[in-house]
Structure formats: C-alpha cells, structure tokens
Design an enzyme around this catalytic site. Sequence first.
Site, short mmCIF file in Angstrom:
data_model
loop_
_atom_site.label_atom_id
_atom_site.label_comp_id
_atom_site.label_asym_id
_atom_site.label_seq_id
_atom_site.Cartn_x
_atom_site.Cartn_y
_atom_site.Cartn_z
N ASN A 39 0.88 -1.19 0.07
CA ASN A 39 0.16 0.08 -0.09
C ASN A 39 1.02 1.21 0.49
OD1 ASN A 39 -1.74 2.58 0.42
ND2 ASN A 39 -2.40 1.47 2.54
N LYS A 70 -0.09 4.19 -0.09
CA LYS A 70 -0.64 5.25 0.57
C LYS A 70 -0.26 6.80 -0.64
CE LYS A 70 -0.34 3.24 4.84
NZ LYS A 70 -0.02 3.56 6.44
N HIS A 79 -8.92 1.22 5.08
CA HIS A 79 -8.33 1.54 5.54
C HIS A 79 -8.65 2.03 6.97
CE1 HIS A 79 -4.36 2.80 6.55
NE2 HIS A 79 -3.97 1.33 6.05
N GLU A 107 -6.80 4.26 7.78
CA GLU A 107 -6.98 6.07 7.53
C GLU A 107 -7.38 6.67 6.92
OE1 GLU A 107 -2.43 5.58 5.39
OE2 GLU A 107 -1.91 4.77 7.39
N GLU A 142 -5.14 -4.71 10.92
CA GLU A 142 -4.30 -3.70 10.57
C GLU A 142 -4.86 -2.85 12.09
OE1 GLU A 142 -2.36 -2.94 6.69
OE2 GLU A 142 -3.51 -1.34 6.98
N GLY A 150 2.49 2.21 10.55
CA GLY A 150 3.49 3.26 10.79
C GLY A 150 4.17 4.10 11.95
N SER A 155 3.81 -2.38 10.38
CA SER A 155 4.90 -1.85 10.91
C SER A 155 5.33 -3.55 10.10
CB SER A 155 5.41 -2.11 12.40
OG SER A 155 4.79 -0.72 12.13
#
Length: 254
Positions: free
Chosen positions: A9, A11, A98, A100, A170, A176, A216
């Site tokens: 991904n 992003k 996701h 985010e 996730e 991250g 991560s």
Amino acid sequence: MRKKIVAGNWKMNLDYSEGLALFSEVVNMVNDEATGNQQVVVCSPFIHLHSLAALAKGYSNVAIGAQNAHQAESGAYTGEISAKQVKSTGAEYVILGHSERRQYFGENNELLATKTDTALKNGLKPIFCIGETLQEREAEKHFNIIKSQLVEGVFHLDADAFGTLVLAYEPVWAIGTGVTATSDQAQEIHAFIRKEIAAKYSQAVADATTILYGGSCNPKNAAELFGCADIDGGLIGGASLKSRDFTDIVKAFN
Ligand code: 13P
C-alpha cells in the site's frame, strides 16, 4: 488452498515517474519469488493504476489495486473516482476500510458496506481492512470492535460474494509506528476472524478466506508473522516503498 498474498500500500507517496520506477524494480524481483498460489498486489495512487496494470500483464503473479473507490456508480461527485473507473484501468483489487480512511475521511462501517457492494458489482476484489485502536485494545474491546467491523461491513454479503474478498487485520496502533503486533497477538485475532467467518458462513468459506496482517511489517518480522497458521500474508505500507525490503517480505513466504 487459500491464496497467499503480499500487498503493498503505497498510500499518498511517489509521483508518476517515481511510481513507475519503483514498480519496474519490484516487478522483476518479486515475480520469480511469488510462485503457485502466491500473489503480489501493488496498491498505488490512482494516477499510476493504468500504467502499472499494463506492465503487470506480463507477470502472472503480480496484480494492481487502488486504495479507495467511491460508493456511487457515477455522478456529480467532483474529485472522486468510481469502482468502474478503477476497474477500467486494469486494476483488480481495491483497498477498502483502511484505518486512515476511517480516521481522516469519516468512513464508517455502513458506508464501507456500500463501497464493498459497489466494488464487487464492478468486478473489483476488495481488500477489506479491520482493526482496533490502542485505546480500544487497552479497554479490552478489540474482539468486539473487530466483530462489529465484520458484521456491519461485510457480513451482509452472501457466501459467493464474500468469497471474493481478502481481509486485512491492521491494528491501528501498529500502523506506521514501528510497533508490530507480536505473532501471538496477530494470530489470536486472525483465528478469531476465521472463527467468526465459519460461524456466519461455513468452515469451508472460513478456510478459503485470505486474511492478511498489516502494521509495521518488515523483512525482519515477516517470516514469523507469515508462519502463523491463520496469517496468509501481509499488507505492507512503509516497506513497500523500498524494492529490496518489499521483495524480502515476499521471500519470507518461502
Ligand atoms: P506500515 O507498514 O507503514 O505500518 O503501514 C501498514 C498499512 O497501513 C498498510 O495498509
């Protein structure tokens, strides 16, 4: 046997030429590593999709995905991209849900259920993301959160439609941050997800569902994570931007 997948991904990173350069590096390296029922998926920004999909045609184990698609079929939604438009680029997958998107764009389970329907209707395979925040885990609500994300986001599908999904666990606290879920923590949730799928559909559907881990994931921890019984690969953020790291994660299957 269920498909094993490593998905990158990207992003909101890489301009057009940087994306093409990275993909050209990655594609040769990973295609030889991904064999049999293993697949590599690169989820790029929309601007790269058509070019990457054209390049990926020559590689049997590499596919392209988007990172979002709108819930409506078409219409007056300035700046948005539809599932049909994504599909027309040659992309096969789309990441939905996701954290985010949930956090910064207010996407909730109800909206994501609609996005999933629209994506499936247009022939895209959703990589549907679920996962709890740190606060939710510390309050020991993580199982409930995961369950409601499944129930409200994707359990309205019939078994056939559900069978085209890929799920990705996730944990938000691992994205991250450099803090990976331990393989025990990840396996525990993956087993829980599979159990919920078996209860809703059947053991056969549960056994056939690919469930990825994301957060991560890197070349050092991938082999241990992918070695867990219910972890079928990874959804990779930061490390997917480095061809060597991404390839090493793909190699971690073997
Ligand atoms: P990182 O691998 O950078 O933690 O990101 C994970 C992720 O969000 C993949 O979708």
